[in-house]
Design an enzyme around this catalytic site. Structure first.
Site, PDB file in Angstrom:
ATOM      1  N   ASP A  75       0.814  -1.207   0.000  1.00 31.55           N
ATOM      2  CA  ASP A  75       0.000   0.000   0.000  1.00 31.55           C
ATOM      3  C   ASP A  75       0.848   1.257   0.000  1.00 31.55           C
ATOM      4  O   ASP A  75       2.041   1.246   0.319  1.00 31.55           O
ATOM      5  CB  ASP A  75      -0.966   0.008   1.176  1.00 31.55           C
ATOM      6  CG  ASP A  75      -0.265   0.047   2.535  1.00 31.55           C
ATOM      7  OD1 ASP A  75       0.763  -0.656   2.690  1.00 31.55           O
ATOM      8  OD2 ASP A  75      -0.731   0.764   3.434  1.00 31.55           O
ATOM      9  N   GLU A 133      -0.013  -1.203   5.582  1.00 32.82           N
ATOM     10  CA  GLU A 133       1.017  -0.817   6.556  1.00 32.82           C
ATOM     11  C   GLU A 133       0.923   0.654   6.919  1.00 32.82           C
ATOM     12  O   GLU A 133       1.323   1.056   8.011  1.00 32.82           O
ATOM     13  CB  GLU A 133       2.409  -1.133   5.985  1.00 32.82           C
ATOM     14  CG  GLU A 133       3.560  -0.959   6.968  1.00 32.82           C
ATOM     15  CD  GLU A 133       4.153   0.450   6.993  1.00 32.82           C
ATOM     16  OE1 GLU A 133       4.971   0.734   7.894  1.00 32.82           O
ATOM     17  OE2 GLU A 133       3.812   1.274   6.104  1.00 32.82           O
TER      18      GLU A 133
END
Length: 365
Positions: A75, A133
């Protein structure tokens, strides 16, 4: 239906980085990139694949004496007019610009190249490309994996491909967020003296932050640098009302010699007299450079070590009793910036260093 994006694992690692960057994958929207990763790795006979949500795990199972995890998150932070990628030639070498180039699709590209091409590494390897994350810990793909499939995280050593200038950054600082509230009394703004303005009262909170002197402790020869910063201010009822509440959200980055409880106690002391509410917390990780596996890896990739100031999932592995370091391409100072970039040479160096450490004779699959 739109065609799913495809990744060419036969491309060089910098081109593969560019392909990954161009698949938008803001946190909570990693489906397309996880699909592309799973599709690219499927069918490779030396790997066993597991998919959990938008997290993809690929493992070798060669019966080696040691197992290492190499992990990276898929991400990114939100788009900031920095997609698609662009490549720039400079006197110092090629730069790859775009969202996620540094944090951390350059590292993800390295993981994919190694996973695809090292069929017989000298250590068994668990490659993990995971979701979420960059946001609250409850969504983190590694945290979820530890709960659902803890056996997939078992290892003797772990490497997080977080940007670290293509050198080892040891440990990481912890992070917590609190809400500091000031309270007042509502009144019509035309008769403001009849109320108490909670936003004005927050001035003292900001003053304490401005005057704050952060610690810079030295741990295992590495100097960490703490921080205490306001990241949000919210308050207000209407354009003609004196507000009765204001909330200053404060982020504390604390060195790994402090526990989460000790860090929270420190923040509560700084804001003594105010209502302080903890909203998010994650522990730091001590450098652990005395562990043989960590020392051997550091020596193998050049011997340079620096402290990690930002929080990384090194802390998750540390909590599991697995020594871990950060080792990835790119300057972490450019993570999350609009002009984020990664030097192509960093990506190539990380790939070559890990390829050599894992045994260049592994050959291509």
């Amino acid at each position: 239906m739109p065609t799913a994006p495809r990744l060419d694992l036969g491309a060089d690692v910098v081109t593969l980085t560019a392909q990954l960057v161009d698949i938008e994958s803001v946190s909570r929207d990693e489906g397309a990139i996880a699909d592309a990763v799973e599709q690219a790795l499927s069918g490779l006979p030396h790997l066993t694949l597991t998919r959990r949500g938008h997290t993809v795990v690929a493992r070798t199972d060669l019966g080696r004496a040691e197992r290492v995890v190499i992990a990276g998150h898929l991400d990114t932070v939100p788009v900031n007019d920095n997609l698609p990628h662009r490549r720039e030639q400079t006197p110092d070498g090629e730069l790859l610009h775009g969202l996620g180039t540094c944090d951390m699709k350059g590292g993800d590209a390295v993981i994919l190249k190694l996973a695809a091409e090292l069929a017989e590494p000298n250590r068994d390897v668990t490659y993990i490309l995971y979701e979420a994350e960059e946001i609250e810990a409850e969504h983190n793909g590694l945290r979820k994996l530890a709960a659902s499939d803890p056996d997939l995280l078992e290892a003797d050593f772990a490497i997080l491909m977080e940007p670290s200038n293509a050198a080892v950054e040891a440990g990481c600082q912890g992070t917590l967020r609190v809400e500091v509230r000031t309270r007042g009394e509502r009144a019509h703004s035309a008769r403001s003296w009849r109320g108490v303005n909670a936003i004005h009262a927050a001035g003292e909170v900001l003053a304490r932050l401005a005057a704050y002197e952060p610690r810079r402790p030295v741990i295992d020869g590495l100097e960490y640098h703490e921080g205490l910063n306001a990241v949000f201010v919210s308050g207000g009822v209407a354009g003609n009302v004196v507000p009765d509440e204001c909330v200053v959200t404060v982020n504390h980055r604390f060195a790994p010699d402090r526990s989460e409880a000790e860090a929270l106690a420190h923040v509560e002391e700084v804001f003594s007299g105010y209502d302080v509410t903890l909203t998010d917390s994650a522990p730091g990780a001590l450098p652990g450079l005395g562990v043989p596996a960590a020392a051997a890896f550091v020596e193998a990739v050049g011997g340079r070590v620096a402290p990690k100031f930002g929080w990384t999932d090194v802390a998750r592995f540390s909590a599991l009793g697995i020594p871990a370091v950060n080792f990835g391409p790119g300057d972490p100072m450019f993570a999350h910036k609009q002009d984020e970039f990664v030097p192509a040479a960093d990506v190539v160096h990380c790939e070559q260093a890990l390829r050599t450490w894992l045994g260049e004779d592994g050959g291509a699959a």
